[in-house]
Design an enzyme around this catalytic site. Structure first.
Site, PDB file in Angstrom:
ATOM      1  CD  GLU A   1      -3.002  -0.866   0.103  1.00  0.00           C
ATOM      2  OE1 GLU A   1      -3.295   0.295  -0.245  1.00  0.00           O
ATOM      3  OE2 GLU A   1      -3.472  -1.879  -0.447  1.00  0.00           O
TER       4      GLU A   1
ATOM      5  CB  SER B   1     -48.783 -34.108  40.085  1.00  0.00           C
ATOM      6  OG  SER B   1     -50.094 -34.597  39.905  1.00  0.00           O
TER       7      SER B   1
END
Length: 833
Positions: free
Chosen positions: A91, A465
């Site tokens: 770059e 239950s």
């Protein structure tokens, strides 16, 4: 001639001077116009990079990640020097020598514009690219380029080169949702930047120019060309030698997608945390880099998911095969169809391509083919007719299958494909640490991608239950004993709270006459439970239910309460059972252990009320409490409350206790005792009997005497439950249909939910020693007649031992054994119960 030439030269010089002056004035005008509009480079020093939300288990296994951008910031000193060279070669090799603008690069860009009439590379330096990524758009205009230049010059004046390079390395977009090179290294190679080879580093360095075009996964050929160009340029710049270059040029492309793959299957947990963080922080939750550590145990969570899947498949299969999901008649579409179908709960899509008498030929995803032999799930296969009936076993495969049928298959223990189907029923499992309420495992359904509805926390279903132990606890507190006799006989109620006369029955449809309270609970006798509730009174029964974290105002004020007719979530029920598991203390469930911000500061730490058996009721030395208790600042009702009792939803910033280091540590909280330890002990022995000789006796196969629990089944049946515990873990399992359909007349809590609980607890307790809580003072065991519940002497041949509160020990029955006061109150070891 000479005066004429001189005159021309003067004119040209004047024109040149005027042109230069005009250019300088134009540049100055641009600068004066644009400069005030440019952001300050100082903002780069305080910039907050967008970092996703990450959620982990207590043992730091990734559960989920949320956020559009994957980013893992890296410090300059941690960046491999070889990568810096690769990046500069790709770059901006003059990065450390220019002042933000590379004149040679700009002249090259101008030359490209003049000769081609088009904008080429643009001559952007790393600093200029940084300005574009942070402050400017990617629009190709002269104004933007001029802004870029001015801002780059300003940045170079205020930041060091290393600071600029670090920002660039952490900011740039590199494809696949990766922002920054550390994140890219993890996405493309599954490693950190410092672990990569030179060829891999060069491959990453080539991405900023065009993340899509040079993507090593999407475009490997172009990516390797870009990589090799960078490697050769590194060699020309003397960054690497010839041997290194030659070796790196020969390296193959090894990139593959390594996205944020969860290490454990806990999507319901991830969504619970995500929703809580979003409620707290809004959209910032996804970008501020919060790291959440939950209370989830990854081993238990894995077992929970597997147990629910296995249990639902087992329930579903025993009710028959429902047939293909659908049929695709166009054979040209078979590959596309199967490739586009999802895998649910380990069930893979397949298309039947051929049908033989005893065999199916299948096409699976990605072109894989296989054959299902008769023994791979076809033998004995019965067609589903209803929840209560199935067909006779098929004799040939073509009775149920045709080419084009879309079906499901799964791997069996022998790693062979076997016929399967997606269950229609659903399930939920939640497991808590009874000492502090920490959620250790939770799954809200068969598969999150199939249904995101979290049945563990959102599905309110009748517990049946499963609710009885709380009624029986109130009975013991109201003066009844485990030996109290209640008549199990038919009864009819005309209750103003009920729509019509109520004729309750036991599950078996039979009546068993006089029954001891203990036996009535471990065998889940409905009529006894109703008579107990009527005897102690509905108001008495409801009073104090908040101790178990139940909403007293929502409970029905009629006798149906005895059979669990108020809808609750599995998390609600598990929280209630934690009181039995820990010996009588109230704890609240919580999920978030701590929240850490992007800087590593702990901003929230859970501080749950924790059982402290050695602490006095009036308080305890803080040092001793710190050794027994744990953790700081829960978030809301589901996850707890803040240390100072700040209401859920309060601003975190306004709670000083949540700011670590700003104030002294928050004092650990002691869980409140809400149940007499003697009552808790007796209830624990009864719930152990549920497994030892009651409706949960299948769990005896776990070969542990320290587990207890209770089944639950509602009318229909439509809901099946099992809630149970060891002293270290309490777990609730629910099974049913989202549409509230019937489960089948042969299904109960003990057949549908208990096997899931057993599979999970088998894994959870593997290798753990049994724990038996000591019998508390004030509890006496005496011999009783099992038929009458009366106390008897040592000569009574059928006597059994029963536990009583010392003030409730019955007198010796003179008609049953000679006895006397000695020899009939022998303490029993707790493991017998």
């Amino acid at each position: 001639m000479k005066p004429k030439i001189l005159k021309v030269a003067k004119v040209l010089a004047l024109m040149g001077f005027l042109g230069a002056g005009s250019a300088l004035m134009l540049i100055a005008s641009f600068y004066l116009y644009l400069s005030p509009k440019l952001p300050s480079a100082e903002t780069l020093k305080t910039v907050k990079l967008q970092i996703p939300l990450r959620i982990y288990s207590q043992d730091l296994k990734l559960i989920g990640e949320y956020g559009e951008k994957r980013r893992s910031p890296i410090k300059f000193e941690d960046i491999p020097p070889l990568f810096i060279k690769a990046l500069l070669a790709a770059e901006d090799d003059r990065f450390y020598y220019h002042s933000g603008v590379d004149i040679n690069g700009l002249l090259r860009a101008i030359a490209e514009l003049v000769t081609t009439g088009q904008k080429g590379s643009g001559g952007s330096t790393i600093t200029m690219q940084l300005t574009r990524n942070f402050f400017l758009s990617f629009e190709q205009t002269y104004v933007r380029k001029f802004n870029e230049i001015l801002l780059a010059l300003r940045i170079e004046e205020e930041l060091t080169k290393n600071e600029i390079l670090t920002l660039y390395i952490n900011k740039i977009f590199l494809g696949k949702r990766a922002y920054g090179f550390e994140a890219a290294a993890q996405v493309y190679y599954g490693k950190s930047l410092g672990e990569l080879e030179l060829a891999q580093l060069a491959m990453l360095a080539g991405l900023p120019k065009a993340p899509s075009a040079y993507n090593p996964i999407a475009n490997p050929d172009r990516a390797i060309q870009r990589r090799n160009w960078i490697l050769r340029r590194m060699h020309r710049l003397s960054y690497i030698d010839q041997e290194t270059l030659d070796q790196s040029l020969l390296a193959p492309v090894t990139a593959a997608y390594h996205g944020a793959v969860a290490e454990i299957d806990a999507p319901y947990i991830a969504e619970m945390v995500r929703r809580e963080l979003f409620d707290r922080f809004g959209n910032d939750a996804y970008s501020e880099g919060y790291t959440i550590t939950t209370t989830i145990d990854s081993r238990l969570q894995r077992s929970a998911a597997e147990s629910v899947i296995a249990g639902l498949r087992e329930y579903d299969w025993r009710h028959g095969y429902r047939g293909a999901e659908y049929n695709e008649p166009d054979s040209s579409r078979w590959s596309e169809t199967v490739d586009n179908l999802s895998v649910y709960g380990g069930l893979y899509p397949a298309i039947v391509t051929e049908v033989a008498a005893k065999q199916l030929a299948l096409l699976l995803a990605n072109g894989e083919t296989t054959r299902l032999e008769w023994e791979d799930g076809l033998s004995g296969l019965r067609r589903f007719i209803s929840e209560n009936s199935r067909s006779a076993p098929i004799r040939t495969a073509d009775e149920l299958f045709s080419p084009g049928d879309v079906i499901r298959v799964a791997r069996n223990k022998k790693d062979r494909w076997q016929l399967a189907q997606r269950p229609k029923a659903q399930s939920a499992l939640v497991a808590l640490d009874p000492e502090n309420g920490a959620i250790k495992a939770l799954t809200g359904g068969f598969d999150f991608s199939m249904s995101k509805f979290n049945r563990a926390t959102q599905a309110e279903r009748l517990p049946g239950s499963n609710f009885k132990p709380f009624i029986y606890t109130r009975a013991l507190e109201s003066g009844m004993t485990a030996a109290t006799i209640i008549n199990d006989a038919p009864i009819v109620f005309d209750d103003d709270q009920l729509e019509k006369a109520w004729r309750p029955e036991n599950d078996s449809g039979k009546f068993y006459g006089p029954t001891r309270l203990r036996k009535a609970l471990y065998l889940s006798r409905n009529l006894v439970s109703i008579r107990i509730l009527r005897q102690i009174g509905i108001d008495t029964a409801i009073e104090g239910m908040s101790r178990f974290s139940f909403d007293e105002s929502a409970l029905p004020r009629n006798l149906s309460l005895a059979l669990g007719t108020h809808a609750m979530t599995p998390l609600n029920v598990a929280t209630g059972y934690a009181v039995f598991a820990n010996g009588g203390y109230k704890v609240e469930p919580f999920l978030i252990k701590e929240i850490v911000d992007r800087g590593g500061t702990k901003i929230v730490e859970a501080n749950p009320a924790t059982v402290c058996r050695n602490c006095s009721d009036s308080g305890q030395d803080s040092g001793k409490k710190s050794a027994v208790l744990s953790e700081a600042a829960n978030l809301n009702e589901l996850f707890g409350i803040t240390p100072d009792g700040t209401p859920p939803g309060a601003d975190l910033d306004s709670s000083p206790e949540l700011s670590v280091g700003a104030n002294p540590p928050v004092a650990p909280k002691e869980a409140k005792r809400v149940l007499d330890p003697r009552i808790a002990f007796i209830m624990d022995t009864i719930l152990k009997d549920v497994i030892r000789q009651g409706t949960g006796r299948k769990a005896r196969s776990l070969n542990r005497s320290d587990i207890a629990g209770k089944t639950g089944t509602t009318n229909g049946p439509r809901d099946a439950w099992f809630s149970g515990y060891s002293p270290s873990l309490v777990t609730t399992v629910w099974v049913g249909f989202d549409e509230n359909l019937l489960l089948g007349r042969s299904e109960y809590g003990g057949s549908a939910a208990l096997p899931i609980w057993m599979n999970f607890m088998r894994d959870a307790l593997a290798g753990k020693p049994e724990i038996h809580r000591p019998q508390p003072a004030g509890v006496i065991s005496v011999r009783i007649d099992p038929e009458t519940g009366k106390r008897v002497g040592p000569d009574h041949s059928d006597a059994i031992f029963e536990y009583f509160l010392e003030e409730s020990v019955p007198p010796l029955d003179p008609g049953n054994g000679s006895g006397g006061s000695n020899g009939d109150t022998t303490p029993l070891p707790a493991e017998l119960f």
